[in-house]
Design an enzyme around this catalytic site. Structure first.
Site, PDB file in Angstrom:
ATOM      1  CE1 TYR A 279      38.420  35.564  42.506  1.00  0.00           C
ATOM      2  CE2 TYR A 279      40.182  34.638  44.067  1.00  0.00           C
ATOM      3  CZ  TYR A 279      39.848  35.230  43.884  1.00  0.00           C
ATOM      4  OH  TYR A 279      38.265  35.891  44.765  1.00  0.00           O
TER       5      TYR A 279
ATOM      6  CB  SER B 211      39.480  38.685  46.829  1.00  0.00           C
ATOM      7  OG  SER B 211      39.964  36.858  47.468  1.00  0.00           O
TER       8      SER B 211
END
Length: 294
Positions: free
Chosen positions: A158, A145
């Site tokens: 995250y 990501s």
């Protein structure tokens, strides 16, 4: 050097939706066998039927596995061994995320994210890599990501897991140079998947529509970069240029921008409205297929 996609056996985690599902669709006409892994077996079975309807000679294995449970990962690997499945390409796509202040997270949720985003891809890579090296050919495609290259208040765990995945992938790539095993990291930005749909206002307010791309396009550009043996892929033209420019941004500037976001989160306001000292943050849980979902 190219990864052995054509007529190969490819294992895809998080294949039930989002980017993982699109990767499976695009590889179905080229691979010999696809191993589809996710928590939601009914979605995997529907995808299998769809793929076989268009590619009747394709082999498809459906493996239900909750990657947050290491024993289920072991069961998955035992099943592959039992069925004499030799994985040529591993696509670590599944991921898990949350949005909210760190102290408001339960430890069970944090641990679940660590298991899915860190332990599962590392374990699968460790167990499958040696056979690739013995054959002198293979591929590992890790879907990370853009959060792995940025500071993301409200998504501390995250972002931390994606920072880990970047360091792991880049370092492993160097170790495997010249072995015949291709390693690529994909760092998507805003992609139209269930993760974004569930995220709600906070995430979307900071994500302009001109930066978002479809899961189909993300998967296509990810595979194109993988076949070029690119070390890092940013899917989407606008996002790619933004990330290239961001790489020149001094760390203090990144921290200053992150501090603004963090203060807004602490006071429970949108970036588009003034902070109110009595506001409270409402957490939004993010759990879906794609780079952020299992």
């Amino acid at each position: 050097m190219r990864p052995p996609i054509d007529s190969g056996t490819i294992l895809i985690t998080g294949a039930s939706s989002g980017i993982g599902r699109e990767i499976a669709r695009q590889l179905a006409r080229r691979a010999r066998t696809l191993v589809l892994v996710a928590r939601r077996e009914e979605r995997l079975e529907a995808l299998r039927d769809e793929l076989l309807a268009h590619n009747p000679t394709l082999g498809v294995m459906v493996e239900r596995c909750d990657l947050s449970h290491p024993d289920e990962v072991d069961t998955l690997l035992d099943s592959l061994h039992r069925h004499l499945v030799r994985v040529d390409v591993l696509v670590n796509n599944a991921g898990l995320g949350d949005y909210g202040l760190y102290e408001q997270e339960s430890w069970s949720r944090i641990h679940q994210m660590l298991q899915v985003n860190v332990e599962a891809p590392v374990l699968l890579t460790h167990r499958l890599l040696r056979r690739m090296l013995e054959r002198g050919r293979g591929g590992i495609l890790n879907i990370g990501s853009g959060a792995g290259r940025m500071l993301r208040p409200g998504m501390s765990v995250y972002a931390g897991t994606k920072h880990f995945l970047e360091g792991f992938t880049e370092s492993l790539r160097l170790e495997l140079s010249g072995t015949g095993v291709v390693v690529t990291l994909v760092a998507p930005g805003p992609v139209d998947t269930e993760f974004r749909e569930v995220a709600g206002g906070e995430n979307r307010s900071a994500r302009p529509s001109w930066m978002r791309i479809s899961a189909e396009r993300c998967a296509r550009e990810a595979l194109e970069g993988f076949e070029r043996a690119a070390p890092l892929v940013y899917p989407g033209l606008a996002y790619r240029w933004m990330m290239r420019l961001a790489s020149f941004m001094p760390r203090p500037v990144m921290r200053a921008g992150g501090l603004v976001v963090a203060r807004r989160l602490r006071h429970g306001t949108s970036l588009l409205e003034p902070a109110h000292p009595d506001a409270r943050l409402g957490r939004r849980v993010l759990l879906a297929g794609g780079p952020e979902g299992a």
